[in-house]
Design an enzyme around this catalytic site. Structure first.
Site, PDB file in Angstrom:
ATOM      1  N   ASN A  93       0.867  -1.175   0.000  1.00 49.25           N
ATOM      2  CA  ASN A  93       0.000   0.000   0.000  1.00 49.25           C
ATOM      3  C   ASN A  93       0.902   1.223   0.000  1.00 49.25           C
ATOM      4  O   ASN A  93       1.492   1.560   1.023  1.00 49.25           O
ATOM      5  CB  ASN A  93      -0.890  -0.037   1.257  1.00 49.25           C
ATOM      6  CG  ASN A  93      -1.742   1.207   1.385  1.00 49.25           C
ATOM      7  OD1 ASN A  93      -1.794   2.046   0.492  1.00 49.25           O
ATOM      8  ND2 ASN A  93      -2.410   1.334   2.531  1.00 49.25           N
ATOM      9  N   TRP A  94       1.009   1.848  -1.164  1.00 50.17           N
ATOM     10  CA  TRP A  94       1.947   2.978  -1.288  1.00 50.17           C
ATOM     11  C   TRP A  94       1.416   4.232  -0.612  1.00 50.17           C
ATOM     12  O   TRP A  94       2.130   5.218  -0.486  1.00 50.17           O
ATOM     13  CB  TRP A  94       2.227   3.264  -2.766  1.00 50.17           C
ATOM     14  CG  TRP A  94       2.947   2.160  -3.490  1.00 50.17           C
ATOM     15  CD1 TRP A  94       3.325   0.943  -2.973  1.00 50.17           C
ATOM     16  CD2 TRP A  94       3.389   2.157  -4.855  1.00 50.17           C
ATOM     17  NE1 TRP A  94       3.961   0.192  -3.931  1.00 50.17           N
ATOM     18  CE2 TRP A  94       4.013   0.914  -5.096  1.00 50.17           C
ATOM     19  CE3 TRP A  94       3.298   3.081  -5.892  1.00 50.17           C
ATOM     20  CZ2 TRP A  94       4.558   0.584  -6.346  1.00 50.17           C
ATOM     21  CZ3 TRP A  94       3.841   2.753  -7.129  1.00 50.17           C
ATOM     22  CH2 TRP A  94       4.468   1.517  -7.352  1.00 50.17           C
ATOM     23  N   LYS A  95       0.159   4.248  -0.246  1.00 50.23           N
ATOM     24  CA  LYS A  95      -0.479   5.426   0.375  1.00 50.23           C
ATOM     25  C   LYS A  95      -0.243   6.658  -0.509  1.00 50.23           C
ATOM     26  O   LYS A  95      -0.203   6.520  -1.719  1.00 50.23           O
ATOM     27  CB  LYS A  95       0.013   5.604   1.815  1.00 50.23           C
ATOM     28  CG  LYS A  95      -0.144   4.305   2.626  1.00 50.23           C
ATOM     29  CD  LYS A  95       0.060   4.469   4.089  1.00 50.23           C
ATOM     30  CE  LYS A  95      -0.118   3.112   4.787  1.00 50.23           C
ATOM     31  NZ  LYS A  95       0.002   3.194   6.233  1.00 50.23           N
ATOM     32  N   HIS A 127      -9.377   0.924   5.170  1.00 43.68           N
ATOM     33  CA  HIS A 127      -8.087   1.154   5.832  1.00 43.68           C
ATOM     34  C   HIS A 127      -8.302   2.089   7.026  1.00 43.68           C
ATOM     35  O   HIS A 127      -9.124   3.020   6.953  1.00 43.68           O
ATOM     36  CB  HIS A 127      -7.086   1.770   4.848  1.00 43.68           C
ATOM     37  CG  HIS A 127      -5.685   1.742   5.380  1.00 43.68           C
ATOM     38  ND1 HIS A 127      -5.248   2.639   6.323  1.00 43.68           N
ATOM     39  CD2 HIS A 127      -4.663   0.903   5.140  1.00 43.68           C
ATOM     40  CE1 HIS A 127      -3.990   2.351   6.632  1.00 43.68           C
ATOM     41  NE2 HIS A 127      -3.609   1.303   5.929  1.00 43.68           N
ATOM     42  N   GLU A 143      -6.692   4.503   8.106  1.00 39.33           N
ATOM     43  CA  GLU A 143      -6.488   5.925   7.807  1.00 39.33           C
ATOM     44  C   GLU A 143      -7.738   6.521   7.159  1.00 39.33           C
ATOM     45  O   GLU A 143      -8.061   7.686   7.373  1.00 39.33           O
ATOM     46  CB  GLU A 143      -5.251   6.099   6.901  1.00 39.33           C
ATOM     47  CG  GLU A 143      -3.970   5.854   7.695  1.00 39.33           C
ATOM     48  CD  GLU A 143      -2.806   5.317   6.880  1.00 39.33           C
ATOM     49  OE1 GLU A 143      -2.832   5.388   5.645  1.00 39.33           O
ATOM     50  OE2 GLU A 143      -1.846   4.810   7.508  1.00 39.33           O
ATOM     51  N   GLU A 198      -4.874  -4.989  10.578  1.00 41.95           N
ATOM     52  CA  GLU A 198      -3.869  -3.952  10.786  1.00 41.95           C
ATOM     53  C   GLU A 198      -4.144  -3.234  12.106  1.00 41.95           C
ATOM     54  O   GLU A 198      -4.974  -2.302  12.139  1.00 41.95           O
ATOM     55  CB  GLU A 198      -3.911  -2.941   9.637  1.00 41.95           C
ATOM     56  CG  GLU A 198      -3.634  -3.546   8.278  1.00 41.95           C
ATOM     57  CD  GLU A 198      -3.123  -2.502   7.290  1.00 41.95           C
ATOM     58  OE1 GLU A 198      -2.100  -2.788   6.647  1.00 41.95           O
ATOM     59  OE2 GLU A 198      -3.711  -1.426   7.173  1.00 41.95           O
ATOM     60  N   GLY A 205       2.946   2.283  10.786  1.00 42.53           N
ATOM     61  CA  GLY A 205       3.902   3.381  10.621  1.00 42.53           C
ATOM     62  C   GLY A 205       4.602   3.785  11.906  1.00 42.53           C
ATOM     63  O   GLY A 205       5.238   4.834  11.966  1.00 42.53           O
ATOM     64  N   SER A 240       4.008  -2.159  10.256  1.00 41.84           N
ATOM     65  CA  SER A 240       5.451  -2.203  10.461  1.00 41.84           C
ATOM     66  C   SER A 240       6.102  -3.530  10.082  1.00 41.84           C
ATOM     67  O   SER A 240       7.067  -3.961  10.723  1.00 41.84           O
ATOM     68  CB  SER A 240       5.798  -1.823  11.912  1.00 41.84           C
ATOM     69  OG  SER A 240       5.350  -0.503  12.184  1.00 41.84           O
ATOM     70  N   GLY A 252       3.097  -1.068   4.234  1.00 46.73           N
ATOM     71  CA  GLY A 252       3.111   0.364   3.943  1.00 46.73           C
ATOM     72  C   GLY A 252       4.517   0.815   3.595  1.00 46.73           C
ATOM     73  O   GLY A 252       5.007   0.592   2.492  1.00 46.73           O
TER      74      GLY A 252
END
Ligand code: 13P
Length: 251
Positions: A9-11, A96, A98, A168, A174, A213, A234
Site C-alpha cells: 500500500n503505497w499510500k 483502511h 487511515e 492492521e 507506521g 510495520s 506500507g
C-alpha cells in the site's frame, strides 16, 4: 492451501515517475522470487493506469487504495470502481484505518463501496484493526468482530469466496511497533473463527494478511503463523528491495 500474498500500500507516496521506477525495480527482482507468492502493488490513483499497463502479463497485480461509494455522477474528486476496473486493476483496499480515522468512513459507507467493488469485479482487501486504547481496554475483540460482522457478513457466500482480509492494528501502522507473531496469530485465528460463523468452511480458505510495520527482518516469524497468509505493507513497500525481501519471509 491458501494463497500467500504480499501487498504494498503505497499510500500518498511517489509521483507517477517514481512509482513507475519502483514497479520496474520490483519486476526486475521478481524473476528470482518465490513464485508461489502473489505480489500486489497499490499505487495512488494518478499512476494506476500506467502501473497496470507495465505489469500486465507479469506476476505483479495491481490494486487501488479506495473506490467511491456511488457508481457515477456529481461527486467531485471521487473515483469510481468502474473507472478503476477499466484500467485492468483487480483489487481495491477498503476500510483502511487511515480512511476510517481521517475521512470518516464507517461500516455504512464501506458497505456501499463493497457493493461498487463487487459490481465491477474488483477483489476487496478489507482492513480491520483496533486502536491502542481499544487494545489496552480489552475491547479489541469486540471492535474487530463488529468491523467484520457489519461489512463482511453483508456479502453473499459467492462474493465472500473472493474477499481478502487484512488485520492492521492501528497502533502498529507506521510506528515501527510491530505486533508480535503471537499477537497476530491470536487475532487472525479469532477473525477466521468469526468469519466461519456465517461462511462456515469457506472461511478456512480466506487469505488474512497482517499489516503494521512489517519489514524484511520480521516477516518470516509473522508469516510462519498458521493463520497469517501474508502482509499488507506500507513504508517497506516503497523500496523494491524491502518489498521483495518481505516476500522471502515465506521461504
Ligand atoms: P506500515 O507498514 O508503514 O506500518 O503501514 C501498514 C499499512 O497501513 C498498510 O496498509
Amino acid at each position: 492451501m491458501r494463497k500467500q500474498i504480499v501487498a504494498g500500500n503505497w499510500k500518498m507516496n511517489t509521483t507517477p515517475e517514481q512509482g513507475i521506477e519502483l514497479v520496474k525495480e520490483i519486476m526486475k527482482n521478481i524473476g528470482h522470487a518465490c513464485t508461489s507468492v502473489n505480489y500486489i502493488v497499490c499505487p495512488p490513483y494518478t499512476h494506476l493506469s500506467e502501473v497496470a499497463k507495465i505489469t500486465c502479463g507479469t506476476a505483479i497485480q495491481v490494486g487501488a487504495q479506495n473506490c467511491a461509494e456511488e457508481a457515477k455522477g456529481a461527486y467531485t474528486g471521487e473515483v469510481s470502481a468502474e473507472m478503476i476496473a477499466s484500467l485492468g486493476v483487480h483489487y481495491v483496499i477498503l476500510g483502511h484505518s487511515e480512511r476510517r480515522q481521517y475521512y470518516g468512513e464507517t461500516s455504512a459507507t464501506l458497505n456501499k463501496r463493497m457493493r461498487q467493488a463487487y459490481a465491477n469485479g474488483l477483489v476487496p482487501i478489507y482492513c480491520v484493526g483496533e486502536t491502542l486504547e481499544e487494545r489496552e481496554s480489552g475491547k479489541l475483540w469486540d471492535v474487530v468482530k463488529a468491523q467484520i460482522e457489519e461489512v463482511i457478513f453483508e456479502l453473499t457466500a459467492d462474493e465472500f469466496r473472493h474477499a481478502i482480509i487484512a488485520y492492521e492494528p492501528v497502533w502498529a501502522i507506521g510506528t515501527g511497533k510491530v505486533a508480535s507473531a503471537d499477537q497476530a496469530q491470536e487475532m487472525h485465528a479469532f477473525i477466521r473463527k468469526t468469519l466461519a460463523v456465517k461462511f462456515k468452511d469457506a472461511a478456512t480458505q480466506t487469505p488474512i494478511l497482517y499489516g503494521g510495520s512489517v519489514k524484511p527482518d520480521n516477516a518470516k516469524e509473522i508469516f510462519a503463523k498458521e493463520d497469517v497468509d501474508g502482509g499488507l505493507i506500507g513504508g517497506a513497500s516503497l523500496k523494491a528491495e524491502d518489498f521483495m525481501g518481505i516476500g522471502k519471509g515465506f521461504n
